[in-house]
Design a protein around this motif. Structure first.
Motif, mmCIF file in Angstrom:
data_model
loop_
_atom_site.group_PDB
_atom_site.id
_atom_site.type_symbol
_atom_site.label_atom_id
_atom_site.label_comp_id
_atom_site.label_asym_id
_atom_site.label_seq_id
_atom_site.Cartn_x
_atom_site.Cartn_y
_atom_site.Cartn_z
ATOM 1 N N ILE A 1 0.603 -1.203 0.196
ATOM 2 C CA ILE A 1 0.038 -0.245 0.372
ATOM 3 C C ILE A 1 0.636 1.460 0.114
ATOM 4 O O ILE A 1 0.310 2.528 -0.960
ATOM 5 C CB ILE A 1 -1.350 -0.226 1.306
ATOM 6 N N GLY A 2 2.158 1.111 0.336
ATOM 7 C CA GLY A 2 3.014 2.534 0.957
ATOM 8 C C GLY A 2 3.784 2.692 -0.956
ATOM 9 O O GLY A 2 3.491 3.965 -1.065
ATOM 10 N N LEU A 3 3.689 1.446 -1.200
ATOM 11 C CA LEU A 3 4.337 1.706 -2.462
ATOM 12 C C LEU A 3 4.005 2.313 -3.175
ATOM 13 O O LEU A 3 3.638 3.163 -4.093
ATOM 14 C CB LEU A 3 5.305 0.059 -3.220
ATOM 15 N N PHE A 4 2.865 1.619 -3.076
ATOM 16 C CA PHE A 4 0.937 2.555 -4.288
ATOM 17 C C PHE A 4 0.985 3.353 -4.208
ATOM 18 O O PHE A 4 1.157 4.580 -5.222
ATOM 19 C CB PHE A 4 -0.017 1.629 -4.147
ATOM 20 N N SER A 5 1.141 4.150 -2.950
ATOM 21 C CA SER A 5 0.724 5.995 -2.467
ATOM 22 C C SER A 5 2.026 6.315 -3.265
ATOM 23 O O SER A 5 2.045 7.456 -3.718
ATOM 24 C CB SER A 5 0.634 5.671 -1.431
ATOM 25 N N LEU A 6 3.337 6.238 -2.830
ATOM 26 C CA LEU A 6 4.291 6.957 -2.698
ATOM 27 C C LEU A 6 5.636 7.213 -4.002
ATOM 28 O O LEU A 6 6.454 7.299 -4.212
ATOM 29 C CB LEU A 6 5.569 6.651 -1.806
ATOM 30 N N ALA A 7 4.363 6.274 -5.355
ATOM 31 C CA ALA A 7 4.691 6.186 -6.072
ATOM 32 C C ALA A 7 4.845 7.079 -7.280
ATOM 33 O O ALA A 7 6.471 7.749 -7.941
ATOM 34 C CB ALA A 7 3.790 4.923 -7.207
ATOM 35 N N PRO A 8 3.869 8.907 -6.970
ATOM 36 C CA PRO A 8 4.496 9.505 -7.632
ATOM 37 C C PRO A 8 5.952 9.631 -7.100
ATOM 38 O O PRO A 8 6.620 10.677 -8.011
ATOM 39 C CB PRO A 8 3.817 10.405 -7.391
ATOM 40 N N VAL A 9 5.715 10.513 -6.114
ATOM 41 C CA VAL A 9 7.143 10.864 -4.942
ATOM 42 C C VAL A 9 8.404 9.584 -5.758
ATOM 43 O O VAL A 9 9.164 10.932 -6.164
ATOM 44 C CB VAL A 9 6.907 10.638 -3.292
ATOM 45 N N LEU A 10 8.442 8.288 -6.063
ATOM 46 C CA LEU A 10 9.207 7.308 -6.197
ATOM 47 C C LEU A 10 9.813 8.212 -7.846
ATOM 48 O O LEU A 10 11.049 7.901 -8.227
ATOM 49 C CB LEU A 10 9.044 6.394 -5.676
ATOM 50 N N ALA A 11 9.161 7.970 -8.869
ATOM 51 C CA ALA A 11 8.760 8.295 -9.734
ATOM 52 C C ALA A 11 9.327 10.098 -10.552
ATOM 53 O O ALA A 11 10.179 9.899 -10.939
ATOM 54 C CB ALA A 11 7.577 8.221 -11.024
ATOM 55 N N SER B 1 2.798 4.767 -13.466
ATOM 56 C CA SER B 1 2.760 3.548 -13.123
ATOM 57 C C SER B 1 3.052 2.431 -13.392
ATOM 58 O O SER B 1 2.444 1.290 -12.805
ATOM 59 C CB SER B 1 1.515 3.763 -14.964
ATOM 60 N N LEU B 2 4.408 1.914 -13.650
ATOM 61 C CA LEU B 2 4.871 0.793 -13.712
ATOM 62 C C LEU B 2 5.111 0.699 -12.120
ATOM 63 O O LEU B 2 5.700 -0.901 -11.948
ATOM 64 C CB LEU B 2 6.558 1.054 -14.667
ATOM 65 N N ILE B 3 5.647 1.253 -11.113
ATOM 66 C CA ILE B 3 5.763 0.971 -9.904
ATOM 67 C C ILE B 3 4.341 1.156 -9.145
ATOM 68 O O ILE B 3 4.514 -0.025 -8.699
ATOM 69 C CB ILE B 3 5.859 2.406 -9.309
ATOM 70 N N ARG B 4 3.645 1.703 -9.484
ATOM 71 C CA ARG B 4 2.281 1.134 -8.759
ATOM 72 C C ARG B 4 2.077 -0.131 -8.826
ATOM 73 O O ARG B 4 1.195 -1.135 -8.798
ATOM 74 C CB ARG B 4 0.943 2.087 -9.534
ATOM 75 N N ILE B 5 2.169 -0.666 -10.235
ATOM 76 C CA ILE B 5 1.677 -2.174 -11.190
ATOM 77 C C ILE B 5 3.176 -3.260 -10.270
ATOM 78 O O ILE B 5 2.112 -3.284 -9.996
ATOM 79 C CB ILE B 5 1.916 -2.276 -12.369
ATOM 80 N N ALA B 6 4.033 -2.975 -10.199
ATOM 81 C CA ALA B 6 5.071 -3.536 -9.392
ATOM 82 C C ALA B 6 4.056 -4.017 -7.844
ATOM 83 O O ALA B 6 4.752 -4.539 -6.817
ATOM 84 C CB ALA B 6 6.582 -2.994 -9.113
ATOM 85 N N SER B 7 3.824 -3.181 -7.252
ATOM 86 C CA SER B 7 3.099 -2.635 -5.675
ATOM 87 C C SER B 7 2.678 -4.020 -6.007
ATOM 88 O O SER B 7 2.596 -4.610 -4.577
ATOM 89 C CB SER B 7 2.832 -1.818 -5.039
ATOM 90 N N PHE B 8 1.650 -3.980 -6.909
ATOM 91 C CA PHE B 8 0.986 -5.620 -6.094
ATOM 92 C C PHE B 8 1.658 -6.716 -6.197
ATOM 93 O O PHE B 8 0.693 -7.928 -5.953
ATOM 94 C CB PHE B 8 -0.559 -5.906 -7.496
ATOM 95 N N GLY B 9 2.432 -6.778 -6.454
ATOM 96 C CA GLY B 9 3.519 -8.182 -7.077
ATOM 97 C C GLY B 9 4.393 -8.406 -5.136
ATOM 98 O O GLY B 9 5.406 -9.600 -4.962
ATOM 99 N N VAL B 10 4.119 -7.618 -4.581
ATOM 100 C CA VAL B 10 5.241 -7.526 -2.591
ATOM 101 C C VAL B 10 4.851 -8.766 -2.263
ATOM 102 O O VAL B 10 5.577 -9.868 -2.254
ATOM 103 C CB VAL B 10 5.037 -6.458 -2.045
ATOM 104 N N LEU B 11 3.569 -8.722 -2.187
ATOM 105 C CA LEU B 11 3.551 -10.484 -1.829
ATOM 106 C C LEU B 11 3.409 -11.580 -1.943
ATOM 107 O O LEU B 11 4.132 -12.952 -1.019
ATOM 108 C CB LEU B 11 1.057 -9.852 -1.087
#
Length: 422
Positions: A88-98, A109-119
């Motif tokens: 959830i944190g990665l999805f939310s912080l994607a704009p800041v990281l990018a 968008s790629l970072i947000r997609i990747a966030s679903f792969g963590v678990l």
């Protein structure tokens, strides 16, 4: 070894398809998204996947299956909530990281997609490493080394020839393959998990604090290892365009062939090191170390020679734009060869209770790597990143060799008729 070689083949097939079908820029974007996913998953695991090899191996070899199951479920209680929170944190912080860190707004968008792969990725690591602790090496190798890129390659071809040519689809293919493998690994692990103890001793209580005492140094070691491995890519992401990062990634992956025997042997060696050390059987431990390093040397040397003489040819297989990374491949290859002939020094230290020592070694090497990358990348680009990686890898392995020699009087390094003879 056979499965590891096949795994390397499917991994390069996946890389080749991304590079050939989607281009160097898409390869660079995929590499950055994958790196963000890997770093997040490392934090979520807290080193408990590596620790599970040790705890599962010790309890399984002694028939303490009830304790083994308690270890497993205690680990799950920690990593599942942590993975979901970080996802959830990665999805939310994607704009800041990018935008603010990687300086690439298109990566959001790629970072947000990747966030679903963590678990799914964390669970895949936990179950495959636990199978490794039970010496189910074929299962471990299939889950960690071969099947993910194989499924990913099939999905990538299906996407491309269905007209989906966006740079998002390599990431989609990778995440779907992880999710499939994660589910299968769970099913296999539950089938292999023993139900009845063969040891009549009282089942030990398993506390998260006790597991973390062992796993946290391994977590920091894994963190530093990945930072050491991916620092160059992250700093390149800040200073250089995506296509150059793609060239860098391909050169790095090609150089990994030099260490194929090391990776294969490490898959088998980790639980064996832990078992022999727990039984204080240092003679057999030394014999295994010497046999493995000799094998690693003779399987690594031919690749070193080929990549040093024909770097342009091997990079050109991925497309002419990748020939730009000729010197990058040369320096990476030298670093990987040194890593290979040094033997399984990191695993020896971690599986024999010296994980804190190895952590300090990794921290030292990582600091050196970061400093060199900051200095060399702005001036030399991807070649500077490769030089930084090579130097830090030499430091890491040299100090580790000295420490293994100091604690156990075992010399892991193998050079024919020069450093030691069996």
């Amino acid at each position: 070894m056979v499965i590891r070689v096949m795994g390397v083949g499917t991994s390069y097939m996946f890389t080749f398809l991304i590079a050939g079908l989607y281009g160097a820029s898409a390869m660079g974007s995929f590499a950055l998204a994958q790196t963000v996913l890997m770093i997040t998953a490392i934090i979520a695991r807290l080193g408990l996947d590596t620790a599970s090899v040790r705890f599962v191996s010790e309890n399984y070899s002694q028939g303490k299956y009830s304790t083994l199951r308690k270890v497993y479920f205690t680990i799950l209680k920690m990593v599942v909530p942590m993975s979901m929170l970080l996802s959830i944190g990665l999805f939310s912080l994607a704009p800041v990281l990018a935008r603010n860190i990687l300086n690439k707004p298109g990566m959001e968008s790629l970072i947000r997609i990747a966030s679903f792969g963590v678990l799914p990725f964390v669970l895949l690591c936990i179950h495959s490493e636990s199978l490794r602790g039970m010496k189910k090496i074929i299962h471990y190798s299939l889950f960690r080394n071969m099947t993910t890129p194989f499924i990913g390659s099939a999905l990538l071809l299906a996407f491309f020839y269905s007209g989906f040519t966006s740079d998002k689809y390599p990431v989609f293919a990778y995440l779907i393959s992880i999710a499939i493998l994660s589910f299968i690994a769970l099913v296999v692990w539950l089938k292999k998990l023993p139900k009845i103890d063969t040891n009549k001793e009282r089942t030990k209580e398993v506390h998260l604090k006790g597991l973390l005492t062992v796993s946290l140094p391994m977590f920091f070691t894994s963190s530093m290892s990945y930072i050491l491995q991916w620092t160059g890519l992250i700093i390149l992401g800040i200073y250089r365009p995506a296509w150059e990062i793609g060239v860098y990634t391909v050169a790095f992956k090609v150089s990994l062939i030099t260490g194929i025997a090391l990776f294969a042997i490490n898959s088998i060696a980790a639980p064996k090191f832990a078992e022999l050390f727990s039984k204080n059987n240092m003679k057999d431990l030394e014999n295994i170390v010497h046999q493995s390093t000799r094998l690693i040397f003779w399987t690594s040397a031919p690749f070193l020679i080929l990549f040093l003489i024909f770097p342009t040819f091997f990079l050109g297989l991925f497309g002419q734009e990748f020939v730009f990374g000729k010197w990058t491949l040369i320096f990476f290859t030298i670093g990987q060869f040194i890593n290979a002939i040094s033997g399984s020094v990191g695993l020896i230290l971690q599986m024999t209770g010296k994980q804190k020592v190895f952590l300090n070694i990794i921290i030292t090497s990582t600091v050196i790597n970061i400093i060199l990358n900051v200095i060399l990348i702005p001036k030399f680009g991807i070649t500077g990143a490769a030089i930084s990686s090579m130097i830090s890898m030499v430091v890491w392995n040299l100090i580790s060799i000295i420490m293994v020699r100091k604690y156990y009087m075992i010399l892991t390094l193998y050079m024919p008729k020069i450093l030691w003879r069996k």
